[in-house]
Design a protein around this motif. Structure first.
Motif, mmCIF file in Angstrom:
data_model
loop_
_atom_site.group_PDB
_atom_site.id
_atom_site.type_symbol
_atom_site.label_atom_id
_atom_site.label_comp_id
_atom_site.label_asym_id
_atom_site.label_seq_id
_atom_site.Cartn_x
_atom_site.Cartn_y
_atom_site.Cartn_z
ATOM 1 N N GLN A 1 1.259 -1.086 0.376
ATOM 2 C CA GLN A 1 -0.073 -0.007 0.370
ATOM 3 C C GLN A 1 0.710 0.779 -0.071
ATOM 4 O O GLN A 1 1.741 1.432 0.853
ATOM 5 C CB GLN A 1 -0.414 0.253 1.394
ATOM 6 N N LEU A 2 0.720 2.519 -0.410
ATOM 7 C CA LEU A 2 1.661 3.485 -1.180
ATOM 8 C C LEU A 2 -0.533 5.018 -0.058
ATOM 9 O O LEU A 2 -1.182 4.970 -0.774
ATOM 10 C CB LEU A 2 1.957 3.660 -2.124
ATOM 11 N N ALA A 3 0.432 5.178 0.588
ATOM 12 C CA ALA A 3 -0.444 6.541 1.084
ATOM 13 C C ALA A 3 0.088 7.731 1.316
ATOM 14 O O ALA A 3 1.129 7.981 1.962
ATOM 15 C CB ALA A 3 -0.761 5.827 2.806
ATOM 16 N N ALA B 1 6.738 0.368 -9.965
ATOM 17 C CA ALA B 1 7.696 0.022 -9.865
ATOM 18 C C ALA B 1 7.644 0.289 -7.833
ATOM 19 O O ALA B 1 8.504 -1.327 -7.480
ATOM 20 C CB ALA B 1 9.014 1.603 -9.727
ATOM 21 N N ALA B 2 7.086 1.002 -6.671
ATOM 22 C CA ALA B 2 6.874 0.797 -5.298
ATOM 23 C C ALA B 2 6.265 -0.572 -5.303
ATOM 24 O O ALA B 2 6.882 -1.804 -4.465
ATOM 25 C CB ALA B 2 6.507 1.812 -5.085
ATOM 26 N N THR C 1 -4.742 6.206 -0.611
ATOM 27 C CA THR C 1 -4.369 5.245 -0.603
ATOM 28 C C THR C 1 -4.324 4.126 -1.783
ATOM 29 O O THR C 1 -5.098 3.426 -2.332
ATOM 30 C CB THR C 1 -4.635 3.861 0.758
ATOM 31 N N ARG C 2 -2.560 3.757 -2.222
ATOM 32 C CA ARG C 2 -2.863 2.893 -3.162
ATOM 33 C C ARG C 2 -2.660 1.734 -3.527
ATOM 34 O O ARG C 2 -1.924 1.919 -2.333
ATOM 35 C CB ARG C 2 -2.257 3.775 -4.604
ATOM 36 N N MET C 3 -3.388 0.699 -3.641
ATOM 37 C CA MET C 3 -3.056 -0.569 -3.798
ATOM 38 C C MET C 3 -3.305 -1.461 -5.258
ATOM 39 O O MET C 3 -3.787 -1.443 -5.770
ATOM 40 C CB MET C 3 -3.947 -1.357 -2.356
ATOM 41 N N PRO C 4 -2.554 -2.721 -5.327
ATOM 42 C CA PRO C 4 -2.434 -3.612 -6.041
ATOM 43 C C PRO C 4 -4.155 -3.594 -5.884
ATOM 44 O O PRO C 4 -4.170 -4.061 -5.239
ATOM 45 C CB PRO C 4 -1.553 -4.431 -6.469
ATOM 46 N N ALA C 5 -4.796 -4.349 -7.227
ATOM 47 C CA ALA C 5 -6.215 -4.461 -7.749
ATOM 48 C C ALA C 5 -6.267 -5.670 -6.964
ATOM 49 O O ALA C 5 -7.314 -6.683 -7.088
ATOM 50 C CB ALA C 5 -6.809 -4.087 -8.770
#
Length: 257
Positions: free
Chosen positions: A143-145, A199-200, A228-232
């Motif tokens: 997760q990227l927040a 990349a992350a 917040t972004r996360m792989p679906a």
């Protein structure tokens, strides 16, 4: 003559068959070209296609790796906020997740839609806090927040721009400052991952990210927007379906009989 899609299909079959171990780089382009008896450019395009598809991911000079499969979403988000000894959290399945890498803080311009949610003018600066998180043993985040905070609030509460914000983080500091509770509203959407997210999160361009945009308020005042972004393929959204009064049971016609 085999096309790059034909070669990609053969590589995919070999990956599914376990020919190469997860966590170690697959053979380089020259070896793949020899193995599948194709030109180097064809092998290269096949690998790029599978990276974009999400089966493989590239780490530059370290090589190209097989992305670990996700048999099921590992975290199901619901419509609740929880709290433990460390503060508030929003994913019960990710309660023990911790920071991966070093979080950052900077003053920068937010995206236009975030500026609108914060109620700041176009071109105005806000405090931007970036954090990546994952399971305790994670080598890379899942997760990227990013938190966006209005500068007038940061002026009143400078700790919001500090590297360490104390127990409970920025939400506890904000509630202490206003002596009142935060309320949250979330919107969930999806879009293609950008270069930094690919990349992350180690995903290909073909795999979308779920984007959870959370607006934090104290009373009517917006105090933070978090994105917040996360792989679906690693997350799902779960919630009970409630009956509106128009859908109550027994139905109107049956009650009148």
């Amino acid at each position: 003559m085999a096309s790059y899609r034909d070669v990609a299909a053969r590589i995919r079959r070999d990956v599914d068959a376990g020919l190469w171990p997860v966590g170690k780089p697959i053979p380089g382009i020259e070896r793949l070209a020899k193995k599948y008896v194709v030109a180097r450019e064809t092998a290269h395009r096949a690998v790029k296609h599978l990276v974009a598809e999400g089966l493989l991911y590239s780490e530059g000079r370290r090589g190209t790796f097989i992305r670990p499969p996700a048999p099921a979403p590992i975290v199901a988000r619901d419509r609740h906020v929880y709290r433990d000894e460390l503060g508030y959290f929003f994913d019960r399945g990710a309660q023990d997740w911790r920071g991966v890498g070093v979080p950052t803080q900077e003053v920068a311009m937010p995206p236009a839609d975030v500026a609108a949610l914060l109620g700041v003018g176009m071109g105005e600066h806000v405090m931007v806090r970036d954090r990546a998180v994952g399971p305790p043993d994670a080598t890379h985040p899942l997760q990227l927040a990013t938190s966006y905070l209005p500068m007038p609030l940061v002026g009143q509460l400078p700790v919001l721009g500090a590297a360490k914000t104390g127990p409970g983080g920025i939400y506890d500091r904000i509630e202490e400052h206003f002596d009142g509770p935060i309320t949250w509203e979330e919107t969930v959407s999806a879009r293609p991952a950008n270069d930094l997210e690919q990349a992350a999160l180690r995903i290909g361009a073909g795999l979308p990210v779920l984007v959870v945009t959370r607006v934090s308020r104290v009373g009517e005042q917006v105090v933070e927007v978090n994105r917040t972004r996360m792989p679906a393929d690693r997350f799902s959204v779960a919630y009970p379906v409630m009956r509106d009064d128009t859908a109550r049971w027994p139905r109107e016609a049956e009650r009148s009989e």
